[in-house]
Structure formats: C-alpha cells, structure tokens
Write a protein that holds these residues in place. Structure first.
Motif, PDB file in Angstrom:
ATOM      1  N   VAL A  13       0.856  -1.067   0.151  1.00 56.29           N
ATOM      2  CA  VAL A  13       0.008   0.180  -0.053  1.00 56.29           C
ATOM      3  C   VAL A  13       1.205   1.300   0.059  1.00 56.29           C
ATOM      4  O   VAL A  13       2.017   1.134   0.364  1.00 56.29           O
ATOM      5  CB  VAL A  13      -0.868  -0.039   1.390  1.00 56.29           C
ATOM      6  N   PRO A  14       0.339   2.318  -0.250  1.00 51.85           N
ATOM      7  CA  PRO A  14       1.305   3.553  -0.551  1.00 51.85           C
ATOM      8  C   PRO A  14       1.486   4.149   0.585  1.00 51.85           C
ATOM      9  O   PRO A  14       2.752   4.581   0.874  1.00 51.85           O
ATOM     10  CB  PRO A  14       0.414   4.779  -1.217  1.00 51.85           C
ATOM     11  N   GLU A  15       1.121   3.680   1.928  1.00 53.64           N
ATOM     12  CA  GLU A  15       1.248   4.308   3.222  1.00 53.64           C
ATOM     13  C   GLU A  15       2.417   3.469   3.748  1.00 53.64           C
ATOM     14  O   GLU A  15       2.737   3.637   4.933  1.00 53.64           O
ATOM     15  CB  GLU A  15       0.293   4.282   3.974  1.00 53.64           C
ATOM     16  N   VAL A  16       3.081   2.392   3.129  1.00 58.43           N
ATOM     17  CA  VAL A  16       3.917   1.371   3.499  1.00 58.43           C
ATOM     18  C   VAL A  16       5.193   2.313   4.266  1.00 58.43           C
ATOM     19  O   VAL A  16       5.671   1.970   5.216  1.00 58.43           O
ATOM     20  CB  VAL A  16       4.211   0.181   2.843  1.00 58.43           C
ATOM     21  N   GLY A  18       5.321   5.311   5.460  1.00 61.32           N
ATOM     22  CA  GLY A  18       5.116   6.103   6.715  1.00 61.32           C
ATOM     23  C   GLY A  18       4.985   4.957   7.671  1.00 61.32           C
ATOM     24  O   GLY A  18       5.419   5.271   8.945  1.00 61.32           O
ATOM     25  N   ALA A  19       4.589   3.835   7.468  1.00 67.92           N
ATOM     26  CA  ALA A  19       4.125   2.950   8.576  1.00 67.92           C
ATOM     27  C   ALA A  19       5.658   2.140   8.746  1.00 67.92           C
ATOM     28  O   ALA A  19       5.959   2.117  10.132  1.00 67.92           O
ATOM     29  CB  ALA A  19       3.393   1.326   7.956  1.00 67.92           C
ATOM     30  N   ASP A  22       6.910   4.839  11.238  1.00 64.26           N
ATOM     31  CA  ASP A  22       6.349   4.781  12.558  1.00 64.26           C
ATOM     32  C   ASP A  22       6.883   3.554  13.322  1.00 64.26           C
ATOM     33  O   ASP A  22       7.178   3.591  14.694  1.00 64.26           O
ATOM     34  CB  ASP A  22       5.048   4.491  12.387  1.00 64.26           C
ATOM     35  N   SER A  51      13.052   5.052   4.746  1.00 66.74           N
ATOM     36  CA  SER A  51      12.311   5.661   3.604  1.00 66.74           C
ATOM     37  C   SER A  51      12.726   5.490   2.209  1.00 66.74           C
ATOM     38  O   SER A  51      12.211   4.904   1.471  1.00 66.74           O
ATOM     39  CB  SER A  51      12.079   7.206   3.822  1.00 66.74           C
ATOM     40  N   THR A  55      11.243   2.767  -0.477  1.00 63.55           N
ATOM     41  CA  THR A  55      10.904   3.401  -1.818  1.00 63.55           C
ATOM     42  C   THR A  55      11.723   2.846  -2.898  1.00 63.55           C
ATOM     43  O   THR A  55      10.959   2.535  -3.988  1.00 63.55           O
ATOM     44  CB  THR A  55      11.025   5.106  -1.605  1.00 63.55           C
TER      45      THR A  55
END
Length: 145
Positions: A13-16, A18-19, A22, A51, A55
C-alpha cells in the motif's frame, strides 16, 4: 546491553513507507530512550534511510514484504526484504542536483554499514545506524574521568 528483534509483515500500500517510519520511531524510543528520540541525529538518519530503502524496493520492481529491526548494544540494524533479486547499484556518480537517485549515496554516508543479501527469490537490503547515548546531565555532557 539489551538486545531485541522485531519483524513486521509489510503490505503493498502507498502508506507502507510511513508505516515503516512509525515502526522504527517506536522501536528507537523503546530500545534507546532519549538517544532514539525524534530530533536525535541517529533517529533522523534511521527514519530517512528506511524511507529510501522501502521506496527503492517499490521503484525498482520489487515489492517490500518484511521489515526486520534488531538492536545489538548501541546499534539499530534494519533490514527490508523485497521480491526483486536485482541488487541495488548506483546509476553513475552522485549528482546532488538530480531530483532522485540519492538512496545509495545516503546509505553510504549516513549508515555505519549497509549491504544486500539474496533472500527467498528476492533480496534483503540492510543498514546499521549507531545510536550513541545521550548525556544525562546537559550541564556535564562528558563523564568525569
């Protein structure tokens, strides 16, 4: 020194990114206390590097599927596994003016060590960040000797 390991299954998912940031932020805080707090150089370096690695896994044909964190003494070891067997390699010399292509340069400059190993038909890119202790008393930053 305490040690520990954490493994997280990643989803596509695109939020990976940021996850993952975190998860590292939480591990740094729990394992290293004030030395792993936001604003500390080691913590900021670890967040930037994860990140970049996650990415890159998406950008270069693989899908990241696992984040593994290990603490050994004063080091945080981070491993991101993905589905592409292609090892990361620089695309020519680093050029700061480019909009992208800085990931391996940052790994080289900010990590204590980094590498890539084959894993389950894909690869795992790993890096280590030294997390130096924060002085307890700001008026006396160095131990008396």
């Amino acid at each position: 020194m305490a040690s520990g390991t954490r493994r997280y299954e990643l989803t596509e998912v695109p939020e990976v990114v940021g996850a993952c940031r975190d998860l590292i932020r939480r591990a740094l805080s729990e394992w290293f206390g004030p030395a792993g707090a936001p604003g500390q150089v080691a913590a900021e370096d670890a967040l930037l590097l994860v990140s970049e690695v996650v990415t890159n896994a998406f950008t270069h044909g693989g899908v990241p599927y696992e984040l593994r964190l290990d603490r050994t003494g004063g080091r945080l070891w981070v491993q991101v596994s993905d589905t592409s067997p292609v090892r990361p390699r620089p695309h020519g010399p680093h050029r700061p003016s480019r909009a992208s292509g800085h990931g391996l340069y940052l790994l080289e400059r900010l990590s204590a060590a980094w590498g890539c190993v084959p894993r389950d038909g894909g690869k795992a890119v790993w890096f280590e960040v030294e997390v130096p202790p924060v002085p307890v008393d700001p008026d006396h930053p160095w131990p008396e000797g």
